[in-house]
Design an enzyme around this catalytic site. Structure first.
Site, PDB file in Angstrom:
ATOM      1  N   SER A  15       0.655  -1.174  -0.208  1.00 59.23           N
ATOM      2  CA  SER A  15       0.020   0.032   0.025  1.00 59.23           C
ATOM      3  C   SER A  15       0.731   1.253  -0.088  1.00 59.23           C
ATOM      4  CB  SER A  15      -1.100   0.017   1.265  1.00 59.23           C
ATOM      5  OG  SER A  15      -0.521   0.216   2.475  1.00 59.23           O
ATOM      6  N   ASN A 111      13.511   4.309   4.561  1.00 61.38           N
ATOM      7  CA  ASN A 111      12.398   3.473   5.172  1.00 61.38           C
ATOM      8  C   ASN A 111      11.551   3.949   5.879  1.00 61.38           C
ATOM      9  OD1 ASN A 111      11.946   0.695   6.431  1.00 61.38           O
ATOM     10  ND2 ASN A 111      12.567   1.488   8.163  1.00 61.38           N
ATOM     11  N   HIS A 113       8.585   3.344   8.922  1.00 62.10           N
ATOM     12  CA  HIS A 113       8.503   2.552  10.201  1.00 62.10           C
ATOM     13  C   HIS A 113       7.197   3.075  10.834  1.00 62.10           C
ATOM     14  CE1 HIS A 113       9.639  -0.119  13.217  1.00 62.10           C
ATOM     15  NE2 HIS A 113       9.274   0.807  14.038  1.00 62.10           N
TER      16      HIS A 113
END
Ligand code: GAR
Length: 204
Positions: A15, A111, A113
């Protein structure tokens, strides 16, 4: 301002990759996804990539279960470089990336998170936040460094933790913000209006 050539690594539903695809299509992010790689052969992120005409393939990471290392890391770098990638996006990639990938793309690995780092690194962070009794939770997009979920922070967004939350409802609320935060962070990189100053990402 430089168009980003993205390589996306993911293990799940994709997503977050979809939010990047949508931002590009809407003209709000100057980027192109050149390649999608997944360590999970039947991950939905690969189907999504193919649906959008993006080269998408499985990356066999055996024998390691939790990291990207050795021949798999070499192959990953070769594929990303071969596709013309300049920025690597970890979009739900559930492995630790190691020094080889970071050296191949210095300060160009991002990244996402699902927590307000430095709280709750690692896995199932939303459950950790819930179990801890936090009143707010959230998402962090950061540069990847040699640690786990420890690199300089580009964007964070907070969400409330509600009284009746389950891990699923809290994760869903965090994901809404993830889909805003990732394109926003990539826009910072595309515009180039930032400077990494120790731990701090200064955006001007
Ligand atoms: C997202 O919630 C992302 O923050 C998380 O995995 C999910 C992937 O969803 N990442 C991590 O936990 C990394 N440690 P998606 O496949 O639908 O983008």
């Amino acid at each position: 301002m430089a168009k980003l050539h993205l390589g996306v690594l993911g293990s799940g539903a994709g997503s977050n990759m979809q939010s990047i695809v949508d931002a590009i299509a809407a003209g709000t992010l100057d980027a192109e996804i050149k390649l999608v790689l997944s360590d999970v052969p039947d991950a939905k992120i690969l189907d999504r990539g193919r649906k959008h005409g993006i080269p998408s393939q499985h990356l066999d990471c055996a024998p390691w279960k939790t990291k990207l290392e050795g021949p798999a890391e070499d192959r990953c770098i070769e594929l990303l470089k071969g596709a013309g990638v300049d920025t690597v996006v970890l979009a739900g990639f559930m492995r630790i990336v190691k020094a080889g990938l970071l050296a191949a793309f210095p300060m160009r690995v991002l990244n996402i998170h699902p927590a307000l780092l430095p709280a709750f690194p690692g896995v199932h962070s939303w459950t950790q936040a819930l179990d801890y009794g936090c009143k707010v939770a959230g998402v962090t997009v950061h540069f990847v460094d040699a640690g786990t979920d420890s690199g300089p922070i580009i964007v964070q967004k907070a969400v409330p933790v509600l009284e009746n939350d389950t891990p699923e409802t809290l994760h869903a609320r965090i994901q809404v913000q993830e889909h805003i935060a990732f394109p926003e962070a990539l826009n910072v990189i595309a515009r180039g209006n930032y400077k990494i100053d120790g731990r701090k990402v200064r955006i001007f």
